[in-house]
Motif scaffolding. Structure first.
Motif, short mmCIF file in Angstrom:
data_model
loop_
_atom_site.label_atom_id
_atom_site.label_comp_id
_atom_site.label_asym_id
_atom_site.label_seq_id
_atom_site.Cartn_x
_atom_site.Cartn_y
_atom_site.Cartn_z
N VAL A 165 -1.94 -8.59 -10.47
CA VAL A 165 -1.27 -7.23 -9.97
C VAL A 165 0.23 -7.77 -9.09
CG1 VAL A 165 -1.60 -5.08 -8.67
CG2 VAL A 165 -3.42 -6.04 -10.05
N ARG A 166 -0.15 -8.45 -8.03
CA ARG A 166 0.84 -8.79 -7.11
C ARG A 166 2.04 -9.44 -7.95
NH1 ARG A 166 -0.11 -6.35 -3.00
NH2 ARG A 166 -2.18 -6.80 -2.42
N ARG A 178 -10.62 -16.06 -5.36
CA ARG A 178 -9.43 -16.86 -5.00
C ARG A 178 -8.65 -15.85 -4.00
NH1 ARG A 178 -5.65 -17.17 -7.71
NH2 ARG A 178 -6.19 -15.90 -9.45
N TYR A 179 -9.32 -14.70 -3.57
CA TYR A 179 -8.63 -13.65 -2.66
C TYR A 179 -8.86 -13.70 -1.31
CZ TYR A 179 -6.86 -12.05 -7.20
OH TYR A 179 -6.30 -11.74 -8.59
N THR A 223 -4.95 -15.48 -2.62
CA THR A 223 -4.07 -14.28 -3.04
C THR A 223 -4.49 -13.03 -2.25
OG1 THR A 223 -3.73 -15.30 -5.22
CG2 THR A 223 -3.23 -13.23 -4.97
N LEU A 224 -3.65 -12.26 -1.80
CA LEU A 224 -4.35 -10.90 -1.04
C LEU A 224 -4.91 -10.17 -2.03
CD1 LEU A 224 -1.20 -9.93 1.10
CD2 LEU A 224 -3.68 -10.66 1.79
N TYR A 225 -6.11 -9.59 -1.61
CA TYR A 225 -6.74 -8.61 -2.47
C TYR A 225 -5.75 -7.59 -2.98
CZ TYR A 225 -11.16 -10.42 -0.32
OH TYR A 225 -12.10 -11.45 0.05
N PRO A 226 -6.01 -7.24 -4.25
CA PRO A 226 -4.85 -6.06 -4.77
C PRO A 226 -5.54 -4.77 -4.11
CG PRO A 226 -6.54 -6.60 -6.34
CD PRO A 226 -7.01 -7.53 -5.31
#
Lengths: 529, 144
Positions: B36-37, A108-109, A91-94
Motif C-alpha cells: 500500500v505504501r 515486517r511492519y 514498514t509502517l502499518y497500513p
C-alpha cells in the motif's frame, strides 16, 4: 518576462507549501493523533541495548555443559544482529478500517495506534458489513490457502505408531518449506544467522492472523461442524484439521487418575457436565466448571451488530477453545499490545497441568488461574468494550472457582516416565533413549525445559529476529513439554506445525548442528513425554 | 494548487485523510499484489506532478489527459468500495463518498478552462473568469 516571474512565484508557493507540510508533519508524528511513532536516536539506542546476550549462554562454546558463570564475558551479538532491532528495515502499518485485509507478513511492519481503546461501532451498516465480507471472504481464503501452501507442505503424512492420547495420528514433519536455494535443513543450519537473514531463508517466520483488522477467535473446522454458530462471515481457520489437536480430546483429573478419560470421548458441554461430573467433583469445582462452560459475549461474538456471525451470537465459553480442558487449536491474538496489528497470534494452549505453571500466557506473565479467569483475556484486552457488548460479570469468588476446576486438570498418562521424569529403559525405544540423552546434553533443551512439566517458568527472548527481517517479538514464556504430542501446532503462534518442525526450529535458533538421526531421536523422545 | 497540496500530503503516512480509501482502491485494482505504501507514493507523485503542471502550465495537453485519467480513478471507490462510500447506495453517500463526488466540480472546471480547442487557439481568453478552483484559473492566466 511577466509570465516567467509569475511562474517562479507560483513555484515558490508550491515549495513553501511542501516545506510547511513537512514541518507540520514533524510535530504531528509521535503525538496521540498519529500512528507514526517518534523514533529519535535515543529510542533506537534503547532498543539496541536490550538486544544483547544470546538465549543460551554457552552458544558460542557448545562443548561446555555447565551454566555460564556470572563473571563470564557477555557475548555481544554483532552489528548485523543488532540492526534487526532497528526500525529502518520495517514498514509502517497500513491505514485500514475494521474488516479490511492485512498483509500476511505483518511482522515486517511497525507503528502505533490512534488510540488504545476500541469501539463497538462498525465502519458501515450491518447489511453492508455482511455484503463486504460476502465479497471479500472467498478471495481472502483463496490467498490464505495459497500462502499457507507456500509456507508449509501439508502432505497429510503421519508418524507410524504415534498417536495422541485419544488415538488421533501424530503428523510427520518437518512440513515447513525450504527455499530452493538450500538443499536441506542440514545445509541451512550451516549458515550463520546473518546469512539466513540476508538471503531470506528462514522457514520459521511468525504467523499472522489472516485478518488482523478484525482478528479475534478463529475456530477449526472440526469444531465448526459441531458448533456452526461459530462460523465467521469474514475468515476461516488456515490449518487443516489433521494438523490440529484431536476433537473431542480426553479429559484427565488429578483427583481420579483411575478413571482415565472422564469425558469418555464426549465433548463436555453445559448440557452434559452435571451428569458426567456429579459425584466426582466438589461443589466449588462443579460451579467453576459450569462457569468455564457458560458462554458470554465477546468483542465479535455477541448480540450487537459488532459481530462476525451472520446471526446474533450467545458468545463464547472458555471451553469453546479450551475444549475438555485441553485445546481445539483455535487461535486469537494476545491482548497485551497495541495497536491491534502489533498483537501476536496465539494458539490456544492446553489447560492440562496448569496447576504446575507459574507463568500463564505467552507474554503477560500472569501468575494465577483465578487472575487469568478474571482478566477477560478474550475481550481483546479492552474492558471498555464490555460495557457496550455485555458484561461477563465474573466476580472474584467465581473466578476462584474456575481456577479450582482448572487446578485438577491432569496431563495425559506418560507410562514410559518414572517419578523423576526420566525414561524407564525397559519401556522406551533405543531412539527415545538417545533422544533423552540429547535433550539433556548436546541439544540443551533441558536448560529451559526441566522439572515435572518440562518447563522452567521463565520467559526467554530467543531473538528469532536474528534470522529474518522483522519486528522483534521479545521474551516469550517457555511452554511445558509434558503431553506435548497432544497440542499441535507449536510455539505461541503455531508456526511449527509438527514436533519435527520444533526440533528444526531450535536446531537453527540455538545453532545446535544436530544430525538428521539426532533430530529423529529427539522427536521419538518428545513423543514419550 | 489544491491538487499539489493534497497530493503532497499522501507522501506522509497517516497525514492524508484520503489514505484509507485511495490505498484500498489501488490495492484492489492491483489485485492485492502491491504494498500500500508504495502505491500511495506513486499516487502522490502523480498528483503533485499534475498539480504543479497545472499551476505552472507545463505540458498542458499531457497534463490534461493525466488529469482526466486520474479523475476517473478517483471515482472507482464508488464501485470498488461501496460499503465505505455509501450509507445506502446510490443516493446516500458517506463523507468519503461526497468527497469523491465533489471531484465532478474539478472535472467541470477543468473542462471549461482547459477544453481542448483552447490548445490550438492560443491567446484566447476564457469567459469563465471566476476562479472557482484557483489552480485552473491560475494556469489559465499563465497561458494567456
Amino acid at each position: 518576462m511577466k509570465v516567467v516571474l509569475t511562474k517562479v512565484m507560483l513555484a515558490l508557493v508550491l515549495i513553501g507549501l511542501g516545506v510547511g507540510i513537512n514541518v507540520t508533519y514533524e510535530s504531528y508524528r509521535g503525538t496521540g493523533l498519529s500512528s507514526v511513532p517518534e523514533l529519535g536516536p535515543r529510542r533506537l539506542e534503547a532498543a539496541q541495548s536490550q538486544a544483547s546476550g544470546s538465549p543460551v549462554q554457552s552458544r558460542s562454546e557448545p562443548s561446555s555443559k555447565e551454566a555460564a558463570r556470572p563473571d563470564a564475558p557477555v557475548v555481544r551479538p554483532d552489528l548485523a544482529a543488532l540492526r534487526s532491532a532497528a526500525v529502518s528495515e520495517l514498514t509502517l502499518y497500513p491505514t485500514l478500517a475494521k474488516g479490511m485485509r492485512t498483509p500476511f507478513d505483518l511482522w515486517r511492519y511497525y507503528g502505533r495506534g490512534v488510540s488504545s481503546f476500541s469501539s463497538p461501532i462498525l465502519p458501515m451498516r450491518f447489511e453492508q458489513w455482511l455484503e463486504f465480507h460476502r465479497k471479500q471472504k472467498p478471495s481472502l481464503m483463496k490467498d490464505v490457502r495459497s500462502y499457507m501452501a507456500m509456507r508449509f507442505d501439508f502432505s497429510g503424512s503421519t508418524l507410524p505408531d504415534a498417536t495422541m492420547s485419544g488415538g488421533k495420528s501424530v503428523m510427520a514433519g518437518p512440513v515447513a518449506r525450504l527455499s530452493d536455494e538450500v538443499a536441506s535443513y542440514e545445509a541451512l543450519a550451516e549458515l550463520t544467522p546473518e546469512e539466513v537473514r540476508e538471503r531470506d531463508l528462514f522457514p520459521y517466520k511468525p504467523l499472522a492472523h489472516p485478518l488482523q483488522t478484525v482478528a479475534h477467535m478463529v475456530f477449526p473446522e472440526s469444531w465448526i461442524k459441531v458448533h456452526p454458530e461459530h462460523r465467521r462471515i469474514d475468515v476461516d481457520m488456515d490449518f487443516p484439521d489433521a494438523y490440529l489437536p484431536e476433537f473431542p480430546p480426553p479429559l484427565f483429573l488429578t483427583t481420579h487418575k483411575e478413571l482415565g478419560d472422564v469425558a469418555n470421548g464426549r465433548e463436555v458441554t453445559i448440557d452434559n457436565y452435571y451428569e458426567i461430573f456429579d459425584g466426582l467433583l466438589t461443589p466449588e469445582q462443579m460451579e467453576g466448571l459450569k462457569e468455564l462452560l457458560r458462554p458470554s459475549p465477546t468483542t465479535w461474538f455477541n448480540h450487537t451488530d459488532h459481530r462476525v456471525t451472520e446471526l446474533p451470537s450467545r458468545g463464547v465459553a472458555c471451553f469453546d477453545c479450551h475444549v475438555n480442558g485441553h485445546t481445539n487449536g483455535a487461535f486469537e491474538l494476545g491482548p497485551d499490545s497495541r495497536p491491534n496489528m502489533a498483537r501476536l497470534r496465539t494458539d490456544t494452549p492446553t489447560m492440562r497441568g496448569n496447576f504446575n505453571l507459574m507463568q500463564l500466557s505467552s507474554k503477560r506473565s500472569i501468575r494465577s488461574m483465578d487472575h487469568f479467569s478474571e482478566v477477560e483475556e478474550y475481550f481483546d484486552g479492552d474492558p471498555g468494550m464490555q460495557q457496550a457488548i455485555g458484561p461477563r460479570a465474573v466476580k472474584r469468588e467465581v473466578t476462584n472457582r474456575m481456577g479450582d476446576f482448572n487446578a485438577i486438570l491432569d496431563y495425559p498418562p506418560a507410562p514410559k516416565l518414572d517419578p523423576l521424569m526420566r525414561l524407564v529403559p525397559a519401556k522406551a525405544t533405543k531412539a527415545a533413549l538417545r533422544g533423552e540423552a540429547l535433550f539433556h546434553g548436546k541439544a540443551q533443551c533441558s536448560k529451559c525445559h526441566s522439572g515435572p512439566a518440562f518447563v522452567d517458568d521463565y520467559m526467554h527472548d530467543l531473538q528469532v529476529e536474528r534470522f529474518y527481517v522483522g519486528r522483534p517479538e521479545g521474551p516469550i514464556k517457555t511452554f511445558p513439554l509434558r503431553g506435548i504430542k497432544d497440542s499441535p501446532p507449536y510455539l505461541h503462534d503455531g508456526r511449527c506445525p509438527t514436533l519435527h518442525d520444533t526440533v528444526e526450529f531450535f536446531n537453527l535458533v540455538l545453532q545446535l548442528k544436530l544430525t538428521e538421526q539426532e533430530k529423529d531421536d529427539l522427536v521419538a523422545y518428545l513423543l514419550c513425554l | 494548487m489544491l491538487f499539489f497540496y493534497f497530493g503532497f500530503l499522501k507522501f506522509y503516512p497517516d497525514l492524508s485523510p484520503a489514505e484509507l480509501i485511495a490505498g484500498q482502491t489501488l490495492t484492489k485494482l492491483l489485485l492485492n499484489w502491491s504494498e500500500v505504501r508504495a502505491t500511495l507514493a506513486v499516487l502522490a507523485i502523480l498528483e503533485c506532478g499534475i498539480g504543479a503542471a497545472l499551476v505552472l502550465n507545463l505540458m498542458p495537453r499531457t497534463t490534461f489527459v493525466l488529469f482526466l485519467v486520474h479523475m476517473a480513478g478517483t471515482f472507482l471507490p464508488l464501485f470498488l468500495l461501496p460499503e465505505f462510500t455509501f450509507k445506502i447506495a446510490p443516493f446516500a453517500p458517506t463523507l468519503e463518498g461526497q468527497y469523491i463526488l465533489k471531484n465532478l466540480v474539478f472535472v467541470a472546471a477543468a473542462w471549461t478552462v482547459l477544453r481542448p480547442e483552447k490548445f490550438s487557439d492560443a491567446g484566447g481568453t476564457t469567459p469563465v473568469g471566476q476562479s472557482v478552483i484557483d489552480e485552473k484559473a491560475k494556469s489559465d492566466r499563465g497561458s494567456s
